[in-house]
Design an enzyme around this catalytic site. Structure first.
Site, PDB file in Angstrom:
ATOM      1  N   PHE A 239       0.812  -1.226   0.000  1.00 43.87           N
ATOM      2  CA  PHE A 239       0.000   0.000   0.000  1.00 43.87           C
ATOM      3  C   PHE A 239       0.838   1.266   0.000  1.00 43.87           C
ATOM      4  O   PHE A 239       0.367   2.326   0.402  1.00 43.87           O
ATOM      5  CB  PHE A 239      -0.988  -0.011   1.171  1.00 43.87           C
ATOM      6  CG  PHE A 239      -1.741  -1.307   1.299  1.00 43.87           C
ATOM      7  CD1 PHE A 239      -2.632  -1.703   0.312  1.00 43.87           C
ATOM      8  CD2 PHE A 239      -1.521  -2.155   2.380  1.00 43.87           C
ATOM      9  CE1 PHE A 239      -3.310  -2.909   0.402  1.00 43.87           C
ATOM     10  CE2 PHE A 239      -2.193  -3.374   2.468  1.00 43.87           C
ATOM     11  CZ  PHE A 239      -3.086  -3.753   1.483  1.00 43.87           C
ATOM     12  N   THR A 467      -1.991  -8.224  -5.419  1.00 40.22           N
ATOM     13  CA  THR A 467      -2.846  -7.529  -6.378  1.00 40.22           C
ATOM     14  C   THR A 467      -3.175  -8.384  -7.597  1.00 40.22           C
ATOM     15  O   THR A 467      -4.119  -8.086  -8.317  1.00 40.22           O
ATOM     16  CB  THR A 467      -2.113  -6.270  -6.867  1.00 40.22           C
ATOM     17  OG1 THR A 467      -0.754  -6.642  -7.138  1.00 40.22           O
ATOM     18  CG2 THR A 467      -2.119  -5.202  -5.811  1.00 40.22           C
ATOM     19  N   ASN A 629      -8.078  -8.501 -15.932  1.00 41.15           N
ATOM     20  CA  ASN A 629      -8.747  -9.704 -15.406  1.00 41.15           C
ATOM     21  C   ASN A 629      -9.999  -9.247 -14.682  1.00 41.15           C
ATOM     22  O   ASN A 629      -9.925  -8.483 -13.723  1.00 41.15           O
ATOM     23  CB  ASN A 629      -7.799 -10.443 -14.451  1.00 41.15           C
ATOM     24  CG  ASN A 629      -8.429 -11.691 -13.845  1.00 41.15           C
ATOM     25  OD1 ASN A 629      -9.573 -11.685 -13.381  1.00 41.15           O
ATOM     26  ND2 ASN A 629      -7.682 -12.776 -13.834  1.00 41.15           N
ATOM     27  N   THR A 632      -9.922 -10.356 -10.684  1.00 44.84           N
ATOM     28  CA  THR A 632      -8.986  -9.658  -9.802  1.00 44.84           C
ATOM     29  C   THR A 632      -9.180  -8.145  -9.903  1.00 44.84           C
ATOM     30  O   THR A 632      -9.018  -7.430  -8.918  1.00 44.84           O
ATOM     31  CB  THR A 632      -7.525 -10.019 -10.135  1.00 44.84           C
ATOM     32  OG1 THR A 632      -7.276  -9.709 -11.507  1.00 44.84           O
ATOM     33  CG2 THR A 632      -7.264 -11.492  -9.911  1.00 44.84           C
ATOM     34  N   LYS A 699      -5.305   1.428 -17.842  1.00 44.14           N
ATOM     35  CA  LYS A 699      -4.984   2.423 -16.829  1.00 44.14           C
ATOM     36  C   LYS A 699      -4.871   1.670 -15.504  1.00 44.14           C
ATOM     37  O   LYS A 699      -5.481   0.628 -15.330  1.00 44.14           O
ATOM     38  CB  LYS A 699      -6.086   3.473 -16.761  1.00 44.14           C
ATOM     39  CG  LYS A 699      -6.260   4.260 -18.066  1.00 44.14           C
ATOM     40  CD  LYS A 699      -7.430   5.214 -17.969  1.00 44.14           C
ATOM     41  CE  LYS A 699      -7.555   6.075 -19.229  1.00 44.14           C
ATOM     42  NZ  LYS A 699      -8.756   6.952 -19.173  1.00 44.14           N
ATOM     43  N   GLY A 700      -4.116   2.189 -14.579  1.00 45.27           N
ATOM     44  CA  GLY A 700      -3.945   1.482 -13.305  1.00 45.27           C
ATOM     45  C   GLY A 700      -5.243   1.456 -12.513  1.00 45.27           C
ATOM     46  O   GLY A 700      -6.072   2.353 -12.612  1.00 45.27           O
ATOM     47  N   GLY A 702      -5.036   0.181  -9.051  1.00 41.79           N
ATOM     48  CA  GLY A 702      -4.675  -0.070  -7.651  1.00 41.79           C
ATOM     49  C   GLY A 702      -5.152   0.999  -6.698  1.00 41.79           C
ATOM     50  O   GLY A 702      -5.391   0.727  -5.521  1.00 41.79           O
ATOM     51  N   GLU A 703      -5.296   2.214  -7.179  1.00 36.67           N
ATOM     52  CA  GLU A 703      -5.528   3.316  -6.245  1.00 36.67           C
ATOM     53  C   GLU A 703      -6.834   4.061  -6.444  1.00 36.67           C
ATOM     54  O   GLU A 703      -7.383   4.647  -5.499  1.00 36.67           O
ATOM     55  CB  GLU A 703      -4.320   4.258  -6.281  1.00 36.67           C
ATOM     56  CG  GLU A 703      -3.143   3.555  -5.638  1.00 36.67           C
ATOM     57  CD  GLU A 703      -1.799   4.194  -5.886  1.00 36.67           C
ATOM     58  OE1 GLU A 703      -1.359   4.941  -5.027  1.00 36.67           O
ATOM     59  OE2 GLU A 703      -1.195   3.915  -6.933  1.00 36.67           O
TER      60      GLU A 703
END
Ligand code: MOS
Length: 736
Positions: A239, A467, A629, A632, A699-700, A702-703
């Site tokens: 994180f 992740t 995916n 996920t 594009k990411g 995670g955040e």
């Protein structure tokens, strides 16, 4: 279909549920010794003496490493203080100064963990105490630092004339929003195992940055990077906290060097609160001015955050304000108030998580003042290009996100007045906010090998923080080479593998994915080259553009029955076929502003008598380019929203103003959401084709999930209760 986008299970799922996925502290190393980190109990001063006479009576004690006896490290800066690259100022027992409570001041090593712990508890430490700045309000009155940069952006920005804009506005807001210190609490605490062989070091480190561990540790010891092998096949959450190399890693390597034996050190939960970074508290003043129709004329966002006394680190709250809405007159600033606390660091969506709370709360307040629907206000100020950078968006699906989100949530049935929607003694509130996170990319490299059995192995020195890196890279690789996922293995987590950047800023897929794809393409091209040059192949003599690749076979596009298995080609070749590939960003950032966008709609209920806040449902709709995916990916966005609920309602590190210690530095009292706090979360993805961000169009993710959620919940609480809480977390005492 099991390649890109398919909702396949994690390729490491079985290893994880069967105990076959070792975290750092679980690696078995011959002759291992066990270390305990000793940290300061004062916030400022010096370590005068560490008396270890009582500790020496503990059986199995091997080393008490203190500022007095610790091995000396090569000095790498002019002022003689150790200053590793990427900006982290570590405390490696080269000096006796104490800058914050919970700072590493000694390492105790013994034959067992229990002996080390007992010996550490018996140390008698004498300090010279100095005055410490432990109160943010006091710190703000001192000399503020202006950081050099805010990530890669300017510290302050200005466009138009703010004063003119505010003066011309029919409606104005001038409010201050505050966010607390928050701490990363991955289930796996930071841990290190260090083992030397002469001047070669093997270091197991729980990290988001394999290559960073290798380079920084090498730099600290003054040895070539190739002498350091960093290993971390599984990271139990990071994180942002594990994106930097903190003191405990090099300290473990120092102890191992001094002892001539391998040493393991694992931080305890309490030690997660101080020496390994945290999200700084912020005070954010927001001014908005708008015409009667809601169009913004002026906006100003001034952030003050704490930093440590040894390093500047800024929470980049203003970046989202610069790009989100049309506003011809704008100023944003960032300032730092130094305090005797551990240096803050990146924590999931640094800047956007806390900055969006201020921006999207202020927009909500403006909407009420204008008697306008909060969503209509956002649409009124919708940007078709980035107003801060003056560049077109590479893609932006925010309008669809708003539409789909409002539809799924049922936003049109919202009664605008606060306290107008009730269920029994539950006040019901509906709130919304905009989400965004920048899309970035770094260079990455990958190797690929096709073995004689027809299976492919791809490798890159990247990380999987839980992740899904293993899984999505396998999917990308399978598609690129033309193999089923079951025939492809992806390996990561060793610094000896091809170059990969830090897994931070939601960039792993964008950076490593294209390298994996390029390696897959290079591999199939090499196979085609071998086939078409080989008389024994049915594809002999054809040109490479005529060859297709699927399911482990090469075939003639014009005559698909002419085909040959990849493993046949390898078998005739007589050796595995190997390639490496590199992928890096071009100048697209100069031409486009790149962001993921989303819209968050939230329902809260607030118990009229008790003030208890619940979140029955959240709808989050995102434009994130191509999802790698669907399982996920949705999980990751959902997890971001869960954390957003924590940020809104629960998370806060409370610092004892007398001594600078986190008084709730444990998972019993530092509250994160548990299952009982989470109800319906509806995540939707908008189809979005972005040819500019990277070859995968991803594009990411995670955040972005955490962004906007804090404000959407605070806005819903206002709608429910008529009470505007501008200080996170929104706890029930603030409603009574
Ligand atoms: Mo993320 S806070 O960039 O690890």
């Amino acid at each position: 279909m099991n390649g890109i986008g398919a909702p396949i299970n994690r390729t490491d799922a079985w290893a994880k549920v069967s105990g076959g996925a070792p975290y750092t502290a679980e690696h078995q190393v011959e002759g291992l010794t066990h270390a305990v980190l000793v940290t300061s109990t004062i916030a400022s001063g010096r370590v005068l003496r560490i008396d270890d006479s009582a500790a020496r009576e503990v059986p199995g004690l091997l080393l008490v490493m203190t500022p007095q006896n610790a091995m000396r490290l090569p000095k790498s800066t002019k002022d003689g203080k150790l200053q590793p690259p990427i900006g982290r100022r570590l405390t490696l027992l080269q000096e006796d100064e104490v800058y914050y409570n919970n700072q590493p001041i000694a390492v105790v090593v013994a034959d067992t963990y229990e002996h080390a712990r007992e010996a550490a508890a018996r140390l008698r430490i004498e300090y010279e105490r100095k005055d410490a700045v432990l109160d943010f309000d006091q710190a703000k009155k001192g000399k503020l630092h202006t950081p050099e940069k805010v990530l890669a952006e300017e510290t302050d920005t200005r466009r138009g004339d703010l004063a003119d804009g505010l003066l011309a506005a029919a409606v104005r807001i001038d409010e201050t929003y505050t966010t607390p210190i928050e701490n990363h609490n991955p289930l796996e605490t930071h841990a290190t195992i260090a083992e030397w062989d002469g001047d070669k070091l093997t270091i197991h480190e729980s990290t988001q940055y394999m290559k960073g561990v290798q380079r920084i540790v090498a730099n600290i010891f003054g040895i070539p990077p190739e002498n350091v092998t960093a290993i971390c096949p599984y990271t139990g959450g990071g994180f942002g906290s594990k994106g930097s190399i903190w003191s405990h890693g090099p300290l473990t390597a120092m102890a191992a060097k001094m002892l001539g034996r391998p040493v393991k050190l694992s931080l305890d939960r309490t030690q997660m609160f101080g020496p390994v970074g945290q999200r700084p508290n912020t005070e954010q003043r927001f001014r908005l001015g708008a015409k009667d129709d809601g169009s913004l004329l002026a906006s100003a966002h001034d952030t003050v955050a704490y930093t440590s006394t040894i390093e500047d680190w800024i929470e980049p709250c203003g970046i989202m304000t610069r790009m989100m809405y049309e506003s011809p007159n704008q100023e944003t600033t960032h300032r730092l108030a130094p305090m005797n606390l551990g240096t803050p660091t990146f924590m999931r969506a640094p800047g956007e998580a806390s900055g969006s709370f201020a921006l999207e709360s202020a927009m909500d307040e403006l909407a009420y003042q204008l008697n306008m629907d909060p969503l209509a206000l956002r649409l009124k100020n919708y940007t078709e290009k980035d107003p801060g950078k003056d560049l077109p968006w590479s893609s932006k699906s925010l309008r669809q996100c708003y539409e789909i989100g409002a539809e799924r949530f049922g936003w049109k049935d919202r009664k605008p007045q606060p306290r107008s929607m009730q269920r029994g003694n539950q006040l019901v509130g509906w709130g919304m906010a905009t989400a965004t996170y920048p899309t970035n990319r770094s260079p990455g490299e990958c190797s690929a090998t096709l073995a004689a059995d027809g299976t492919a192995l791809f490798r890159s020195a990247t990380q999987d923080l839980g992740t899904g890196t293993y899984t999505v890279m396998t999917q990308i690789a399978a598609d690129a080479v033309g193999l089923p996922v079951s025939q492809v293995r992806f390996e990561l987590g060793e610094s000896t593998m091809p170059e990969a950047p830090v897994s931070g800023g939601s960039t792993t897929v964008a950076s490593v994915g294209p390298a994996v794809q390029a390696a897959g393409h290079a591999l199939r091209l090499k196979l085609a080259g071998l086939a078409l040059a080989d008389r024994a192949s049915p594809l002999y003599g054809v040109t490479v553009e005529k060859i297709g690749f699927e399911n482990g076979e090469l075939y003639l596009l014009d005559a698909p029955s002419k085909r040959e298995a990849m493993r046949e080609i390898v078998a005739r070749h007589g050796a595995p076929v190997e390639v490496t590939a590199k992928a890096e960003p071009g100048d697209e950032k100069k031409k486009y502003s790149m962001h993921a966008f989303g819209a968050v709609f939230v329902e809260v209920t607030v118990d009229e008598d008790l003030g208890e806040i619940r979140v029955p449902r959240v709808v989050g709709v995102y434009g994130v380019g191509k999802l790698m995916n669907e399982k996920t990916g949705y999980s990751q966005l959902m997890g971001g929203i869960v954390w957003g609920i924590g940020l809104a309602l629960l998370e806060e590190t409370v610092i004892d103003k007398r001594n600078g210690r986190a008084v709730n530095g444990n998972l019993a009292e530092y509250h994160v959401p548990v299952n009982a706090d989470i109800q319906a979360i509806d995540v939707q993805i908008v189809d979005e084709d972005d040819p500019h961000v990277n070859p995968l169009g991803a594009k990411g993710i995670g955040e972005i999930g955490i962004t906007g959620v804090g404000a959407a919940i605070a806005n819903a609480v206002y709608h429910a209760t008529g009470k505007r809480v501008r200080d996170l977390p929104v706890t029930l005492d603030k409603l009574l």
